[in-house]
Design a protein around this motif. Structure first.
Motif, PDB file in Angstrom:
ATOM      1  N   ALA A 180      -3.332  -9.739 -14.756  1.00 25.84           N
ATOM      2  CA  ALA A 180      -2.521  -9.847 -14.569  1.00 25.84           C
ATOM      3  C   ALA A 180      -1.287  -8.582 -14.469  1.00 25.84           C
ATOM      4  O   ALA A 180      -2.098  -7.401 -14.990  1.00 25.84           O
ATOM      5  N   GLY A 181       0.056  -8.848 -14.776  1.00 29.16           N
ATOM      6  CA  GLY A 181       1.006  -7.179 -14.823  1.00 29.16           C
ATOM      7  C   GLY A 181       1.441  -7.917 -12.821  1.00 29.16           C
ATOM      8  O   GLY A 181       1.413  -8.462 -12.128  1.00 29.16           O
ATOM      9  N   TRP A 182       2.239  -7.112 -12.636  1.00 29.24           N
ATOM     10  CA  TRP A 182       3.196  -6.832 -11.829  1.00 29.24           C
ATOM     11  C   TRP A 182       2.344  -6.528 -10.658  1.00 29.24           C
ATOM     12  O   TRP A 182       1.390  -5.365 -10.597  1.00 29.24           O
ATOM     13  N   GLN A 183       2.811  -7.248  -9.120  1.00 31.09           N
ATOM     14  CA  GLN A 183       1.782  -6.748  -8.093  1.00 31.09           C
ATOM     15  C   GLN A 183       3.047  -6.926  -6.976  1.00 31.09           C
ATOM     16  O   GLN A 183       3.797  -7.842  -7.014  1.00 31.09           O
ATOM     17  N   GLN A 184       3.144  -5.468  -6.235  1.00 32.50           N
ATOM     18  CA  GLN A 184       4.232  -6.226  -5.118  1.00 32.50           C
ATOM     19  C   GLN A 184       3.203  -5.972  -3.979  1.00 32.50           C
ATOM     20  O   GLN A 184       2.492  -5.843  -2.985  1.00 32.50           O
ATOM     21  N   PHE A 185       4.218  -7.369  -3.007  1.00 33.20           N
ATOM     22  CA  PHE A 185       3.490  -7.221  -1.692  1.00 33.20           C
ATOM     23  C   PHE A 185       4.717  -6.675  -0.806  1.00 33.20           C
ATOM     24  O   PHE A 185       6.041  -7.762  -0.584  1.00 33.20           O
ATOM     25  N   ALA A 186       3.779  -6.157   0.577  1.00 27.41           N
ATOM     26  CA  ALA A 186       4.575  -6.273   1.084  1.00 27.41           C
ATOM     27  C   ALA A 186       5.261  -7.112   2.566  1.00 27.41           C
ATOM     28  O   ALA A 186       4.049  -8.126   2.542  1.00 27.41           O
ATOM     29  N   VAL A 187       5.897  -7.450   3.511  1.00 26.45           N
ATOM     30  CA  VAL A 187       6.666  -8.581   4.068  1.00 26.45           C
ATOM     31  C   VAL A 187       6.973  -7.461   4.908  1.00 26.45           C
ATOM     32  O   VAL A 187       7.668  -6.725   5.349  1.00 26.45           O
ATOM     33  N   LEU A 188       5.660  -7.989   5.872  1.00 28.57           N
ATOM     34  CA  LEU A 188       5.856  -7.286   7.543  1.00 28.57           C
ATOM     35  C   LEU A 188       5.758  -7.777   8.951  1.00 28.57           C
ATOM     36  O   LEU A 188       5.727  -8.886   8.484  1.00 28.57           O
ATOM     37  N   ALA A 189       7.038  -8.094   9.875  1.00 23.78           N
ATOM     38  CA  ALA A 189       6.971  -8.650  11.013  1.00 23.78           C
ATOM     39  C   ALA A 189       5.406  -8.875  11.551  1.00 23.78           C
ATOM     40  O   ALA A 189       4.903  -7.532  11.872  1.00 23.78           O
ATOM     41  N   ALA A 213       4.321   5.831  -6.934  1.00 23.70           N
ATOM     42  CA  ALA A 213       3.434   5.864  -8.478  1.00 23.70           C
ATOM     43  C   ALA A 213       3.421   4.638  -8.871  1.00 23.70           C
ATOM     44  O   ALA A 213       2.126   4.303  -9.459  1.00 23.70           O
ATOM     45  N   LEU A 214       4.734   3.967  -8.935  1.00 26.58           N
ATOM     46  CA  LEU A 214       4.542   2.466  -8.999  1.00 26.58           C
ATOM     47  C   LEU A 214       3.390   1.125  -8.494  1.00 26.58           C
ATOM     48  O   LEU A 214       2.128   0.927  -8.471  1.00 26.58           O
ATOM     49  N   ILE A 215       3.538   1.750  -6.419  1.00 26.14           N
ATOM     50  CA  ILE A 215       2.339   1.040  -5.591  1.00 26.14           C
ATOM     51  C   ILE A 215       0.815   1.936  -6.118  1.00 26.14           C
ATOM     52  O   ILE A 215       0.326   1.111  -5.481  1.00 26.14           O
ATOM     53  N   ALA A 216       1.387   3.419  -6.131  1.00 29.96           N
ATOM     54  CA  ALA A 216      -0.426   3.881  -6.322  1.00 29.96           C
ATOM     55  C   ALA A 216      -1.219   2.947  -7.555  1.00 29.96           C
ATOM     56  O   ALA A 216      -2.112   2.753  -7.889  1.00 29.96           O
ATOM     57  N   GLY A 217       0.356   2.728  -8.494  1.00 30.41           N
ATOM     58  CA  GLY A 217      -0.802   1.693 -10.130  1.00 30.41           C
ATOM     59  C   GLY A 217      -1.098   0.854  -9.510  1.00 30.41           C
ATOM     60  O   GLY A 217      -1.977   0.414  -9.893  1.00 30.41           O
ATOM     61  N   MET A 218      -0.591   0.433  -8.621  1.00 24.25           N
ATOM     62  CA  MET A 218      -0.611  -1.111  -8.573  1.00 24.25           C
ATOM     63  C   MET A 218      -2.089  -1.571  -7.821  1.00 24.25           C
ATOM     64  O   MET A 218      -3.025  -2.055  -8.026  1.00 24.25           O
ATOM     65  N   ALA A 219      -2.624  -0.418  -6.908  1.00 31.73           N
ATOM     66  CA  ALA A 219      -3.900  -0.569  -6.101  1.00 31.73           C
ATOM     67  C   ALA A 219      -5.133   0.033  -7.336  1.00 31.73           C
ATOM     68  O   ALA A 219      -6.100  -0.584  -6.278  1.00 31.73           O
ATOM     69  N   GLN A 220      -4.775   0.315  -8.440  1.00 34.87           N
ATOM     70  CA  GLN A 220      -5.306   0.523  -9.086  1.00 34.87           C
ATOM     71  C   GLN A 220      -5.610  -0.959  -9.954  1.00 34.87           C
ATOM     72  O   GLN A 220      -7.113  -0.776 -10.519  1.00 34.87           O
ATOM     73  N   ARG A 221      -5.403  -1.933  -9.788  1.00 25.29           N
ATOM     74  CA  ARG A 221      -5.481  -3.081 -10.133  1.00 25.29           C
ATOM     75  C   ARG A 221      -7.213  -4.067  -9.766  1.00 25.29           C
ATOM     76  O   ARG A 221      -7.784  -3.284  -8.850  1.00 25.29           O
ATOM     77  N   VAL A 227       1.103  -1.148   0.103  1.00 22.88           N
ATOM     78  CA  VAL A 227       0.012   0.158  -0.008  1.00 22.88           C
ATOM     79  C   VAL A 227       0.892   1.265  -0.136  1.00 22.88           C
ATOM     80  O   VAL A 227       2.313   0.997   0.524  1.00 22.88           O
ATOM     81  N   ALA A 228       0.669   2.194  -0.008  1.00 22.99           N
ATOM     82  CA  ALA A 228       1.362   4.037  -0.389  1.00 22.99           C
ATOM     83  C   ALA A 228       1.948   3.707   1.040  1.00 22.99           C
ATOM     84  O   ALA A 228       3.307   4.437   0.888  1.00 22.99           O
ATOM     85  N   ALA A 229       1.640   3.425   1.982  1.00 19.85           N
ATOM     86  CA  ALA A 229       2.558   3.760   3.629  1.00 19.85           C
ATOM     87  C   ALA A 229       3.668   2.620   3.405  1.00 19.85           C
ATOM     88  O   ALA A 229       5.026   3.256   3.955  1.00 19.85           O
ATOM     89  N   ASP A 230       3.830   2.223   2.297  1.00 17.99           N
ATOM     90  CA  ASP A 230       4.641   1.030   2.363  1.00 17.99           C
ATOM     91  C   ASP A 230       6.040   1.436   1.077  1.00 17.99           C
ATOM     92  O   ASP A 230       7.063   0.815   1.241  1.00 17.99           O
ATOM     93  N   SER A 231       5.725   2.142   0.131  1.00 20.40           N
ATOM     94  CA  SER A 231       6.680   3.080  -0.432  1.00 20.40           C
ATOM     95  C   SER A 231       8.310   3.253   0.257  1.00 20.40           C
ATOM     96  O   SER A 231       8.846   2.984  -0.720  1.00 20.40           O
ATOM     97  N   GLY A 232       8.417   4.235   0.687  1.00 22.10           N
ATOM     98  CA  GLY A 232       9.349   4.407   1.841  1.00 22.10           C
ATOM     99  C   GLY A 232      10.396   3.635   1.751  1.00 22.10           C
ATOM    100  O   GLY A 232      11.676   3.324   1.492  1.00 22.10           O
ATOM    101  N   ALA A 233       9.792   2.804   3.144  1.00 19.15           N
ATOM    102  CA  ALA A 233      10.833   2.068   3.705  1.00 19.15           C
ATOM    103  C   ALA A 233      10.630   0.276   2.079  1.00 19.15           C
ATOM    104  O   ALA A 233      11.666  -0.120   2.139  1.00 19.15           O
ATOM    105  N   LEU A 234       9.895   0.140   1.190  1.00 24.82           N
ATOM    106  CA  LEU A 234      10.361  -0.308   0.081  1.00 24.82           C
ATOM    107  C   LEU A 234      11.156  -0.267  -0.763  1.00 24.82           C
ATOM    108  O   LEU A 234      12.334  -0.447  -1.344  1.00 24.82           O
TER     109      LEU A 234
END
Length: 173
Positions: free
Chosen positions: A59-68, A45-53, A17-24
């Motif tokens: 089909a296409g790229w999706q980033q998944f955050a891995v959190l403790a 912008a990449l993460i924001a675009g993925m939120a619109q999927r 999600v957008a809040a992950d952008s800096g850490a990612l």
């Protein structure tokens, strides 16, 4: 649709999600091989675009955050390039922050993603890694991916050419 939030013993894996952008962005910039070169604004912008999927597994790229799992601290990310349902394939890649490396967290999170991808009907998974990236090769092999090819001098960085190793695993393996 499959549930794209996975819990392991020590991690939570969910769509970025957008809040992950800096850490990612910081994590991807600290990779020992092929560190990202995009700006923070481009990562956001990449993460924001993925939120619109229409769905995380469209089909296409999706980033998944891995959190403790305990404190929600960002550990890394898993990128999945979902192929069309007809092909039933996906490509995976992952990057973990330096502080999260060497503790088995990547193996735990990536194993959960592999299981989820197969459970969602994927027939074949592929991954590519820099030939010098022995840690990633070991992780993929522990997860029963097989080495399929070595692509000699397949990408260039700073005027030097590097090899990549292609891995794959079938749902039946």
């Amino acid at each position: 649709m499959a549930d794209w939030q996975m819990l392991t013993e020590r991690t939570l894996v969910r769509p970025a999600v957008a809040a992950d952008s800096g850490a990612l962005h910081r994590s991807r910039g600290q990779m020992p091989y092929d560190p990202q070169t995009r700006s923070l604004a481009e990562t956001s912008a990449l993460i924001a675009g993925m939120a619109q999927r229409p769905a995380p597994d469209a089909a296409g790229w999706q980033q998944f955050a891995v959190l403790a799992r305990g404190d929600g601290k960002f550990l890394g990310d898993i990128g999945v390039n979902f192929d069309t349902p007809r092909n039933a394939q996906a490509e995976i890649g992952f990057a973990f922050a330096p502080a999260a490396r060497g503790r088995g967290l990547a193996g735990e999170a990536v194993a959960a993603m592999v299981a989820q991808l197969f459970a969602s009907g994927r027939h074949r998974l592929v991954a590519q890694t820099d030939r010098r990236n022995l840690a990633t090769q070991r992780l993929l092999e522990r997860l029963r991916f097989r080495r399929e090819a070595v692509h000699l001098q397949s990408w260039e960085e700073d005027g030097r050419w590097f090899d990549e190793i292609a891995y794959a695993r079938l749902a039946s393996e």
